[in-house]
Write a protein that holds these residues in place. Sequence first.
Motif, PDB file in Angstrom:
ATOM      1  N   LEU A 136       0.841  -1.191   0.000  1.00 39.89           N
ATOM      2  CA  LEU A 136       0.000   0.000   0.000  1.00 39.89           C
ATOM      3  C   LEU A 136       0.879   1.244   0.000  1.00 39.89           C
ATOM      4  CD1 LEU A 136      -2.503  -1.155   2.798  1.00 39.89           C
ATOM      5  CD2 LEU A 136      -2.708  -1.522   0.330  1.00 39.89           C
ATOM      6  N   PRO A 137       1.444   1.597  -1.140  1.00 38.87           N
ATOM      7  CA  PRO A 137       2.317   2.764  -1.188  1.00 38.87           C
ATOM      8  C   PRO A 137       1.556   4.053  -0.918  1.00 38.87           C
ATOM      9  CG  PRO A 137       1.861   1.970  -3.401  1.00 38.87           C
ATOM     10  CD  PRO A 137       1.296   0.955  -2.459  1.00 38.87           C
ATOM     11  N   GLU A 138       2.275   5.023  -0.374  1.00 41.21           N
ATOM     12  CA  GLU A 138       1.688   6.339  -0.102  1.00 41.21           C
ATOM     13  C   GLU A 138       2.396   7.444  -0.866  1.00 41.21           C
ATOM     14  OE1 GLU A 138       1.692   6.755   4.150  1.00 41.21           O
ATOM     15  OE2 GLU A 138      -0.092   5.474   4.395  1.00 41.21           O
ATOM     16  N   SER A 139       3.360   7.084  -1.692  1.00 41.54           N
ATOM     17  CA  SER A 139       4.081   8.080  -2.478  1.00 41.54           C
ATOM     18  C   SER A 139       4.492   7.467  -3.800  1.00 41.54           C
ATOM     19  CB  SER A 139       5.324   8.562  -1.725  1.00 41.54           C
ATOM     20  OG  SER A 139       6.298   7.524  -1.661  1.00 41.54           O
ATOM     21  N   GLN A 140       4.754   8.342  -4.763  1.00 42.12           N
ATOM     22  CA  GLN A 140       5.236   7.871  -6.053  1.00 42.12           C
ATOM     23  C   GLN A 140       6.584   7.171  -5.905  1.00 42.12           C
ATOM     24  OE1 GLN A 140       5.014  10.870  -9.166  1.00 42.12           O
ATOM     25  NE2 GLN A 140       3.261  11.842  -8.148  1.00 42.12           N
ATOM     26  N   ARG A 157      -3.415  -1.857  -8.970  1.00 47.23           N
ATOM     27  CA  ARG A 157      -4.855  -1.924  -8.676  1.00 47.23           C
ATOM     28  C   ARG A 157      -5.320  -0.622  -8.047  1.00 47.23           C
ATOM     29  NH1 ARG A 157      -8.779  -6.209  -6.607  1.00 47.23           N
ATOM     30  NH2 ARG A 157     -10.161  -5.101  -5.177  1.00 47.23           N
ATOM     31  N   GLY A 158      -6.492  -0.156  -8.490  1.00 45.15           N
ATOM     32  CA  GLY A 158      -7.117   0.994  -7.872  1.00 45.15           C
ATOM     33  C   GLY A 158      -8.279   0.550  -7.018  1.00 45.15           C
ATOM     34  N   SER A 159      -9.497   0.889  -7.451  1.00 45.72           N
ATOM     35  CA  SER A 159     -10.680   0.505  -6.684  1.00 45.72           C
ATOM     36  C   SER A 159     -11.165  -0.902  -7.009  1.00 45.72           C
ATOM     37  CB  SER A 159     -11.815   1.505  -6.932  1.00 45.72           C
ATOM     38  OG  SER A 159     -11.464   2.785  -6.459  1.00 45.72           O
ATOM     39  N   GLY A 160     -10.564  -1.550  -7.988  1.00 46.27           N
ATOM     40  CA  GLY A 160     -10.955  -2.911  -8.319  1.00 46.27           C
ATOM     41  C   GLY A 160     -12.301  -3.013  -9.004  1.00 46.27           C
ATOM     42  N   THR A 161     -12.702  -1.981  -9.760  1.00 46.89           N
ATOM     43  CA  THR A 161     -14.007  -2.005 -10.422  1.00 46.89           C
ATOM     44  C   THR A 161     -13.958  -2.628 -11.812  1.00 46.89           C
ATOM     45  OG1 THR A 161     -13.669   0.252 -11.253  1.00 46.89           O
ATOM     46  CG2 THR A 161     -14.848   0.023  -9.169  1.00 46.89           C
ATOM     47  N   SER A 162     -12.808  -3.113 -12.245  1.00 46.93           N
ATOM     48  CA  SER A 162     -12.704  -3.725 -13.570  1.00 46.93           C
ATOM     49  C   SER A 162     -13.703  -4.853 -13.728  1.00 46.93           C
ATOM     50  CB  SER A 162     -11.289  -4.269 -13.805  1.00 46.93           C
ATOM     51  OG  SER A 162     -11.256  -5.092 -14.968  1.00 46.93           O
ATOM     52  N   LEU A 163     -14.373  -4.883 -14.864  1.00 48.79           N
ATOM     53  CA  LEU A 163     -15.369  -5.917 -15.146  1.00 48.79           C
ATOM     54  C   LEU A 163     -14.859  -6.937 -16.153  1.00 48.79           C
ATOM     55  CD1 LEU A 163     -18.490  -3.588 -15.268  1.00 48.79           C
ATOM     56  CD2 LEU A 163     -17.983  -5.301 -13.520  1.00 48.79           C
ATOM     57  N   SER A 164     -13.550  -6.927 -16.409  1.00 44.98           N
ATOM     58  CA  SER A 164     -12.964  -7.905 -17.327  1.00 44.98           C
ATOM     59  C   SER A 164     -11.834  -8.698 -16.684  1.00 44.98           C
ATOM     60  CB  SER A 164     -12.424  -7.186 -18.581  1.00 44.98           C
ATOM     61  OG  SER A 164     -11.357  -6.320 -18.237  1.00 44.98           O
ATOM     62  N   GLY A 165     -11.665  -8.544 -15.370  1.00 46.95           N
ATOM     63  CA  GLY A 165     -10.548  -9.214 -14.704  1.00 46.95           C
ATOM     64  C   GLY A 165      -9.224  -8.517 -14.947  1.00 46.95           C
ATOM     65  N   GLY A 166      -9.289  -7.243 -15.299  1.00 46.81           N
ATOM     66  CA  GLY A 166      -8.074  -6.515 -15.635  1.00 46.81           C
ATOM     67  C   GLY A 166      -7.134  -6.297 -14.471  1.00 46.81           C
ATOM     68  N   ILE A 214       0.203  -3.967  -6.322  1.00 48.93           N
ATOM     69  CA  ILE A 214       0.548  -2.615  -5.892  1.00 48.93           C
ATOM     70  C   ILE A 214      -0.746  -1.816  -5.871  1.00 48.93           C
ATOM     71  CG2 ILE A 214       1.951  -0.572  -6.355  1.00 48.93           C
ATOM     72  CD1 ILE A 214       3.851  -2.389  -7.965  1.00 48.93           C
ATOM     73  N   ALA A 215      -1.300  -1.608  -4.677  1.00 52.68           N
ATOM     74  CA  ALA A 215      -2.586  -0.931  -4.514  1.00 52.68           C
ATOM     75  C   ALA A 215      -2.354   0.577  -4.431  1.00 52.68           C
ATOM     76  CB  ALA A 215      -3.284  -1.435  -3.260  1.00 52.68           C
ATOM     77  N   LEU A 216      -2.994   1.315  -5.330  1.00 48.22           N
ATOM     78  CA  LEU A 216      -2.658   2.728  -5.533  1.00 48.22           C
ATOM     79  C   LEU A 216      -3.648   3.707  -4.907  1.00 48.22           C
ATOM     80  CD1 LEU A 216      -1.668   2.343  -9.283  1.00 48.22           C
ATOM     81  CD2 LEU A 216      -0.104   2.582  -7.353  1.00 48.22           C
ATOM     82  N   ASN A 217      -4.598   3.224  -4.101  1.00 44.55           N
ATOM     83  CA  ASN A 217      -5.657   4.103  -3.597  1.00 44.55           C
ATOM     84  C   ASN A 217      -5.140   5.262  -2.751  1.00 44.55           C
ATOM     85  OD1 ASN A 217      -6.580   1.157  -3.803  1.00 44.55           O
ATOM     86  ND2 ASN A 217      -8.482   2.305  -4.020  1.00 44.55           N
ATOM     87  N   ARG A 218      -3.995   5.085  -2.104  1.00 43.67           N
ATOM     88  CA  ARG A 218      -3.489   6.153  -1.235  1.00 43.67           C
ATOM     89  C   ARG A 218      -2.733   7.233  -2.003  1.00 43.67           C
ATOM     90  NH1 ARG A 218      -1.984   3.310   4.587  1.00 43.67           N
ATOM     91  NH2 ARG A 218      -3.704   1.822   4.576  1.00 43.67           N
ATOM     92  N   LEU A 219      -2.483   6.998  -3.287  1.00 44.47           N
ATOM     93  CA  LEU A 219      -1.919   8.059  -4.121  1.00 44.47           C
ATOM     94  C   LEU A 219      -3.103   8.837  -4.695  1.00 44.47           C
ATOM     95  CD1 LEU A 219       0.552   6.045  -3.954  1.00 44.47           C
ATOM     96  CD2 LEU A 219       1.249   7.007  -6.136  1.00 44.47           C
ATOM     97  N   ASP A 220      -3.693   9.685  -3.858  1.00 47.19           N
ATOM     98  CA  ASP A 220      -4.968  10.310  -4.199  1.00 47.19           C
ATOM     99  C   ASP A 220      -4.912  11.831  -4.174  1.00 47.19           C
ATOM    100  OD1 ASP A 220      -4.649  10.639  -1.486  1.00 47.19           O
ATOM    101  OD2 ASP A 220      -6.590   9.795  -0.925  1.00 47.19           O
TER     102      ASP A 220
END
Length: 471
Positions: free
Chosen positions: A46-50, A70-79, A89-95
């Motif tokens: 869960l990174p917090e910086s670039q 990964r962002g919010s995980g809303t992909s509907l194709s398994g992307g 690498i979950a990017l939600n904290r780079l907001d």
Amino acid sequence: MAIQALIETLRELYPAERLLTRRAQLATFESDGLTAFKARPAVVVLPESQGEVIATVRACHGHGVPFVARGSGTSLSGGSLPVEGGAVIALNRLDRIVKLDPGARLAVVEPGVINRQVSVAAAPYGLYYAPDPSSGPVCTIGGNVAFNSGGAHCLKYGMTTNHVLAIRAVLPDGAVVELGSDSLEGVGPDYAGLFVGSEGLFGIALEITLRLLPRVERYHTVLAAYHDLAVAGEAVASVVASGLLPGAMEIMDRLAMDAAEAAVQAGYPPDAQGLLIVELEGPDAEVEAEFPRLMEVIDASGPFEVRVAETEAERQRIWKGRKGAFSSVGRLSPDYIVQDGVVPRSRLAEALAEIGRLAGHFGLRVANVFHAGDGNLHPLILFDGRVEGELERAEELAGAILRLCVRLGGSITGEHGVGVEKRSYLPEQYGPGEMELMRNLRRAVDPAEIANRGKMLAVDVAGSPPLPAHE
């Protein structure tokens, strides 16, 4: 093992609470919006910086471990499905909205910024961000860039790629590059355009420069109800042939309307089999001049009821049902597949009739919701995964719909991407030479294919991982 060595390296970069390795911690990341597929990563960070993102990518490259952004995980194709045993690498904290320049009409944002928040931040300056996917309140700009997201208003304003001016990205080998520029008139190869829609195969966007537009002065939103869904499809061709360019044209069938009614009480006509929503938007004078012509075309198309939103509340009520259609279908069925294909507008009626025939052949219900203006179909295939064989039958129907789109001269995806769901269909749309060109381009950037391995271009590639198992 390489993964254990990577985890030890990551322990030097992240505190324990932002380095997830326990089974329960990883469970959240095992699937995205396409829950029929699951895969367990070995580690999630869960990174917090670039800087942390860059260091993580370099560590993955150094240890030869595949990673998925990964962002919010809303992909509907398994992307954003993890690579089994790889890293997420979950990017939600780079907001952060790094910069908002009203004079230049642009915003610079990090990948974890929520789509809708860009418009909220720009609103005090009379500006907004045009791409409006239905998941806009929760999806991230990074994911929009990866899949070239559109939305209801893409007919007039285009997709994400038409609103991205520049991208700062980290490539799969850890190199940091600047693609594009702040200028609307770029010179040289369009590398930013190449990056948009690449589904994470070229690395991770760290900062995205977005084009903002002046807030719309006037809307005229029209709802037309038809006794026949195919006639609603033909009405779209009539609107386009008239020379009008609405901001949005959307169609819903009876099943989709039933779902919306159950969820948000949108007030759609109960006797309609097809519902057409057309919205004119733009400068006051332009919209007022176009509205009488639109009404002529709509009236001539044979609806049994026409409504014009007289207030903003009425307009929002119309759109609330449409925007909530995907999630609302969950009230009608325990499981459903959201398909995404494109057909030429002139063949919409033909496509709808054939989807109805296919649904009957497979013995499944299909709720149709789509961006009619650009022929982007979103058939929602309803099934019950608890019934033996229904998931497999639903996937067969989904594949038949994709093949129908290709046969009619369209595409297997409009905005949801290829991911893992559609990768076996890509060679049916493109020839061997085109497929090899795309693979060569990917390998030129990422020879080891560690960025989002197994997605999009993995069909028939020697040594590529198999499709994840269904749950």
